[in-house]
Enzyme design. Sequence first.
Site, PDB file in Angstrom:
ATOM      1  N   GLU A  30      46.719  50.567  43.510  1.00 23.37           N
ATOM      2  CA  GLU A  30      47.749  50.145  42.551  1.00 23.37           C
ATOM      3  C   GLU A  30      47.277  50.304  41.118  1.00 23.37           C
ATOM      4  OE1 GLU A  30      48.824  46.084  43.312  1.00 23.37           O
ATOM      5  OE2 GLU A  30      49.044  46.454  45.452  1.00 23.37           O
ATOM      6  N   LYS A  75      38.303  46.371  42.011  1.00 18.14           N
ATOM      7  CA  LYS A  75      38.858  46.900  40.758  1.00 18.14           C
ATOM      8  C   LYS A  75      38.029  48.084  40.279  1.00 18.14           C
ATOM      9  CE  LYS A  75      36.811  42.903  38.459  1.00 18.14           C
ATOM     10  NZ  LYS A  75      37.041  41.649  37.790  1.00 18.14           N
ATOM     11  N   ARG A 101      48.443  37.575  34.144  1.00 15.17           N
ATOM     12  CA  ARG A 101      48.748  37.268  35.542  1.00 15.17           C
ATOM     13  C   ARG A 101      49.642  36.043  35.631  1.00 15.17           C
ATOM     14  NH1 ARG A 101      44.489  37.760  40.084  1.00 15.17           N
ATOM     15  NH2 ARG A 101      45.590  37.057  41.954  1.00 15.17           N
ATOM     16  N   PHE A 120      52.846  42.149  42.738  1.00 14.73           N
ATOM     17  CA  PHE A 120      51.980  42.740  43.765  1.00 14.73           C
ATOM     18  C   PHE A 120      51.720  41.841  44.965  1.00 14.73           C
ATOM     19  CE2 PHE A 120      49.196  41.448  40.153  1.00 14.73           C
ATOM     20  CZ  PHE A 120      48.518  40.395  40.751  1.00 14.73           C
ATOM     21  N   LYS A 174      46.328  49.043  37.589  1.00 13.97           N
ATOM     22  CA  LYS A 174      45.811  47.775  37.072  1.00 13.97           C
ATOM     23  C   LYS A 174      46.299  47.636  35.636  1.00 13.97           C
ATOM     24  CE  LYS A 174      41.612  45.061  36.473  1.00 13.97           C
ATOM     25  NZ  LYS A 174      42.048  44.464  35.224  1.00 13.97           N
ATOM     26  N   ARG A 203      46.923  32.206  34.739  1.00 12.14           N
ATOM     27  CA  ARG A 203      45.654  32.433  35.440  1.00 12.14           C
ATOM     28  C   ARG A 203      44.835  31.136  35.537  1.00 12.14           C
ATOM     29  NH1 ARG A 203      41.474  33.049  37.370  1.00 12.14           N
ATOM     30  NH2 ARG A 203      39.928  34.698  37.194  1.00 12.14           N
ATOM     31  N   ARG A 250      36.822  35.609  45.043  1.00 15.55           N
ATOM     32  CA  ARG A 250      36.589  36.970  44.570  1.00 15.55           C
ATOM     33  C   ARG A 250      35.982  37.737  45.740  1.00 15.55           C
ATOM     34  NH1 ARG A 250      36.656  38.876  39.598  1.00 15.55           N
ATOM     35  NH2 ARG A 250      36.463  36.880  38.536  1.00 15.55           N
ATOM     36  N   GLU A 288      51.826  40.791  37.350  1.00 15.09           N
ATOM     37  CA  GLU A 288      51.306  40.857  35.977  1.00 15.09           C
ATOM     38  C   GLU A 288      52.479  41.084  35.028  1.00 15.09           C
ATOM     39  OE1 GLU A 288      47.941  40.565  35.638  1.00 15.09           O
ATOM     40  OE2 GLU A 288      47.368  41.592  33.801  1.00 15.09           O
TER      41      GLU A 288
HETATM   42  P1  ATP Z   1      39.546  38.112  36.907  1.00 15.25           P
HETATM   43  O1  ATP Z   1      41.011  37.824  36.727  1.00 15.25           O
HETATM   44  O2  ATP Z   1      39.245  39.011  38.078  1.00 15.25           O
HETATM   45  O3  ATP Z   1      38.670  36.915  36.815  1.00 15.25           O
HETATM   46  P2  ATP Z   1      39.708  39.367  34.347  1.00 15.25           P
HETATM   47  O4  ATP Z   1      40.909  38.579  34.034  1.00 15.25           O
HETATM   48  O5  ATP Z   1      38.614  39.492  33.365  1.00 15.25           O
HETATM   49  O6  ATP Z   1      39.036  38.915  35.694  1.00 15.25           O
HETATM   50  P3  ATP Z   1      39.713  41.888  35.513  1.00 15.25           P
HETATM   51  O7  ATP Z   1      38.599  41.498  36.388  1.00 15.25           O
HETATM   52  O8  ATP Z   1      39.493  43.025  34.605  1.00 15.25           O
HETATM   53  O9  ATP Z   1      40.274  40.750  34.663  1.00 15.25           O
HETATM   54  O10 ATP Z   1      40.998  42.126  36.419  1.00 15.25           O
HETATM   55  C1  ATP Z   1      41.630  41.195  37.222  1.00 15.25           C
HETATM   56  C2  ATP Z   1      43.017  40.925  36.690  1.00 15.25           C
HETATM   57  O11 ATP Z   1      43.779  42.140  36.663  1.00 15.25           O
HETATM   58  C3  ATP Z   1      43.871  40.053  37.583  1.00 15.25           C
HETATM   59  O12 ATP Z   1      43.593  38.683  37.408  1.00 15.25           O
HETATM   60  C4  ATP Z   1      45.286  40.412  37.131  1.00 15.25           C
HETATM   61  O13 ATP Z   1      45.648  39.620  36.034  1.00 15.25           O
HETATM   62  C5  ATP Z   1      45.164  41.830  36.626  1.00 15.25           C
HETATM   63  N1  ATP Z   1      45.906  42.844  37.398  1.00 15.25           N
HETATM   64  C6  ATP Z   1      46.570  43.897  36.850  1.00 15.25           C
HETATM   65  N2  ATP Z   1      47.122  44.661  37.772  1.00 15.25           N
HETATM   66  C7  ATP Z   1      46.849  44.119  38.981  1.00 15.25           C
HETATM   67  C8  ATP Z   1      47.148  44.480  40.326  1.00 15.25           C
HETATM   68  N3  ATP Z   1      47.847  45.563  40.624  1.00 15.25           N
HETATM   69  N4  ATP Z   1      46.673  43.671  41.307  1.00 15.25           N
HETATM   70  C9  ATP Z   1      45.943  42.562  41.023  1.00 15.25           C
HETATM   71  N5  ATP Z   1      45.630  42.173  39.760  1.00 15.25           N
HETATM   72  C10 ATP Z   1      46.070  42.944  38.741  1.00 15.25           C
END
Ligand code: ATP
Length: 573
Positions: free
Chosen positions: A250, A425, A257, A342, A252, A273, A419, A303
């Site tokens: 998918e 990712k 979120r 998603f 990103k 989040r 996690r 998202e």
């Molecule tokens: P995390 O949320 O994993 O603690 P983070 O907010 O720093 O870390 P990343 O680790 O870069 O971000 O990515 C995770 C975040 O990506 C998810 O929490 C969500 O908000 C976002 N995201 C975007 N697209 C998607 C997708 N298709 N599926 C799941 N998450 C997605």
Amino acid sequence: MDFEKLVQVYEELEKTASGNKIREVLAEFFKQVPKDDVQIVAYLTLGKIASDYEDVVLGMAEKSVLKAITVASGQESSKVNKLMQKSGDVGLTAEEVMKNKPRTLVPLGKLTIHELFEKLHKMASSSGAGSQDLKTNLLAGLLQKSSATGAKYITRIALGTLRMGVGDMTVLDALAIAYTGDKSNKDVLEQAYNICPDIGIIAETLAKKGLNEVKKVDVYVGRPIKMMLGQRVKSLEEAQKKIPGEVTVEAKYDGERIQAHKNNKGKVTLFSRRLDNITKQFPDLVKHLEKAIQEKDYIVEGEIIAVDKKGVPQPFQVLMQRRRKNDIEAYIEKIPINFKVFDLLYLNGKSWMDQPYFKRSKELGKMIKKDSEVMLTERILTDNVEEINVFFHKMLNKGYEGIFIKSRAEDSVYQAGVRGWNWIKWKKEYVKEMVDTFDLVIVGAFYGKGRRSGNYGALLCATYNKKQDQFETFCKLGTGLTDETLEELPKMLKKYTLDKKPVRLNAKKEMEADVWFEPAIVVEVFGAEITKSPFHTCASGLALRFPRFIRFRDDKDAEQATTSKEIEQMFEK
Ligand code: ATP
């Protein structure tokens, strides 16, 4: 229960400098708390009167609290203000003033934690004309009924600054010890807490019904579920090894979120989040959801991204302007949003969290009406690394952050708060051979020199060690902070300033900061390399070289920072 009993515990916690001791003190206390009071005590040990998701905001202004102290003590307000100027701390001022109040003012009976809790709720829920006076009077009444030391803590709770170094995980640890006699049962409590992140409910269920009932705690529409997270890999080949066979790939998106709940009365609630209720910020999303999904009740995740008038996705910075309390309607016009969905966690009276991802996705696809602002994430199904790579570059060309590779296997259930390896990712930073960014907690600051003198020159940043429930230092951050950010920092951090090292912080003497902060504010930091270091405590001695500030992560709380284990895994790779 008498509030004074809790005051004694607060006093003991305030003197304690070790995380383990805090757990012990709390566990011993919980053993004595009557079962009907456990829920209230669980919230109050955190300085709260409800879980964050409930949107119960107490945080009174300093001015109103000082007024309440004046009313309660019968002292001149000039005297109260003078003491405040001297101590710089509302709690200490309250204690001092109430200690020296005229003898004619005798305490008005005993304050129970029930009364305290009920009045604090009344204060939180009062709004509109006259509410400020009502709040001040209610608070003054509470202060009159408590001891001077009690007044110190009541005022801090009212301000939202009771900083005992206790976190949610600390309370879960203490509960496990107090009610099961076995610390390892904290894992069971944590699993339940991931589905029901409400410390009061977990505490009460455990105290009144036992561990087996805690295991049965279920999803409830309108109460958030801790969000599932993804792992990192070094290469797409590694991703394929971790999730063999056909996967869903998918886009990103770099947005925000959201977990959206609709209950069977038609009420839609949106959670961020960090599980805050942010429904008021996005009334347009509520409307979009009402139009796009007509099921009786559901929980979906996706998202939010900002789009322009033609529907073209906009960068994260544009969406950030929607994080506001005022002018919401104007900004709905100015910055429209799409909701890229998603996941499906609950539908029509049934949890879907134990279903594999391919089933959840399929059902989600059926639920969403076409031609709306709510749509499934862009995706492909494939088992081919080359195809994944092509899709990845397509997504980068569209301006997205990268891709998510998701398992479709039978065991690809929704893992609340985990996690895990069901999601991986893959971001543009990984390809450029750079390290990922880190979300670190500010735990201290060093005064600046030269151009920065009088301000903070560098921040001490830490990771979270989930197993030990402690924070570990990882870097001193000075680069990337603009003059505006440096000006903003002391105001932002004032509320979290401590007069000693945070109890749950593990720091070497070489990292003795000039000012300490309760771990609360999270910053995103970019770094060149992770190295071994004798000065930092992250994963027993890892540090980030050349850290650079990127932005504040208001959407994360301290316990959602990058974990020491993640850093260790990255270092090993
Ligand atoms: P995390 O949320 O994993 O603690 P983070 O907010 O720093 O870390 P990343 O680790 O870069 O971000 O990515 C995770 C975040 O990506 C998810 O929490 C969500 O908000 C976002 N995201 C975007 N697209 C998607 C997708 N298709 N599926 C799941 N998450 C997605």
